[in-house]
Each structure stands twice: as C-alpha cells, then as structure tokens.
Design an enzyme around this catalytic site. Sequence first.
Site, short mmCIF file in Angstrom:
data_model
loop_
_atom_site.label_atom_id
_atom_site.label_comp_id
_atom_site.label_asym_id
_atom_site.label_seq_id
_atom_site.Cartn_x
_atom_site.Cartn_y
_atom_site.Cartn_z
CB ILE A 48 6.08 -61.24 31.97
CG1 ILE A 48 7.55 -61.42 31.96
CG2 ILE A 48 5.63 -62.02 33.07
CD1 ILE A 48 8.45 -60.70 33.46
CB CYS A 81 12.03 -60.08 29.18
SG CYS A 81 11.11 -61.04 30.49
CG HIS A 104 -0.14 -56.59 24.55
ND1 HIS A 104 -0.37 -55.98 23.27
CD2 HIS A 104 1.22 -56.16 24.68
CE1 HIS A 104 0.50 -55.00 22.99
NE2 HIS A 104 1.50 -55.18 23.93
NE ARG A 112 12.16 -70.34 31.22
CZ ARG A 112 11.78 -71.13 32.38
NH1 ARG A 112 11.90 -70.33 33.45
NH2 ARG A 112 11.41 -72.24 32.10
#
Length: 154
Positions: free
Chosen positions: A82, A80, A88, A127
């Site tokens: 985010i 994951c 980055h 998700r």
Amino acid sequence: MNRIDTKLIGTDLKIAIVAGRFNDFITSQLVSGAEGALVSHDVDTEDIDLIYVPGAFEIPLAAKTLAESGNYDAVVALGCVIRGSTTHYDYVCNEAAKGISQAGLTTGVPVMFGIVTTENIEQAIERAGTKAGNKGAETATGAIEMANLMKKIR
Ligand SMILES: O=c1[nH]c(NC[C@H](O)[C@H](O)[C@H](O)CO)c([N+](=O)[O-])c(=O)[nH]1
C-alpha cells in the site's frame, strides 16, 4: 486450427502459496481466498503448502526456491503493498513483480502474481474479498490453469 485448452481441475496438483506477512490483515484474506479456490477446484488440502515471508520484497526468493525444488506444479505469490508517503512503495512493488516473473521464467514452473498494489487501504480491502473480488482466489485459479497447461505443452 488446434486450440490447446485446459480445465480448471486441480486433482493431483501440488501448489505452494508464498505470502508476505506485511499488511497481514489483507494478506490473510488473500490466503483464505486462494485456499478456498484451490480446494473448490479439487486440489487436495494436503497438497497445498503455505509459506510466509516478512514482506513482498522477500517473496521472489522463496518462490524461486520452491519452484526449483521440483515439488510443486505451481507457486501462488500473495502480498499487499500500500503506497505510503515515500518512494519505498515503488521499489517494493517493482522488485516483487520483477522477481516473481523471473522465478517463473528461470524455473519453468508457473509463479503467479497475486500482489495487491494499491494507493490506499480501501482499495486493498476491495480486492481482498469485497467489491473487487478476492485477488488470492483469482490468482490461485490461474495457477491451476497454468499448471495444467504446462503439463500439456511441455
Ligand atoms: O509486503 C509489503 N512489504 C513492505 N515493506 C517490507 C518489504 O517487503 C521487506 O519485507 C522489507 O523491506 C525487508 O526486506 C511494504 N511497505 O513497506 O509499505 C508493504 O506495503 N507491503
């Protein structure tokens, strides 16, 4: 026309799950969804290996190494990423996607892309088993299909 179809039956398949530990509150849900999907499609739980790496950036190296070992019919890559306040995010996502793709292409073993890449935490939660399903389960099911397909077309 001959259509080559495969069934989502995981009997006798050996699957490796590579998971990034970063954002583990999401990734752990993806792993759980993937394991549930594999077992519900008759993959023996003893034929599923789970490997953790620090983050999505490290997934390609582990995935390629596992695929090269010859011990697995498919590799499920879960993580994951985010978006934060810096660029980055873009580097991690791009390198993870590129590396995972190369791991499959260079080894001939299906390496499935199950990295959740989102703008915010809410999208990631959606998700990981809520409104938008579970990306881990979806990716694992695809791994069964691809593993069976590769057995047929090789
Ligand atoms: O899996 C992730 N790794 C992240 N960074 C760590 C990276 O994957 C490597 O583990 C790290 O750079 C060390 O190589 C993330 N962010 O930085 O935001 C992220 O959101 N998700």
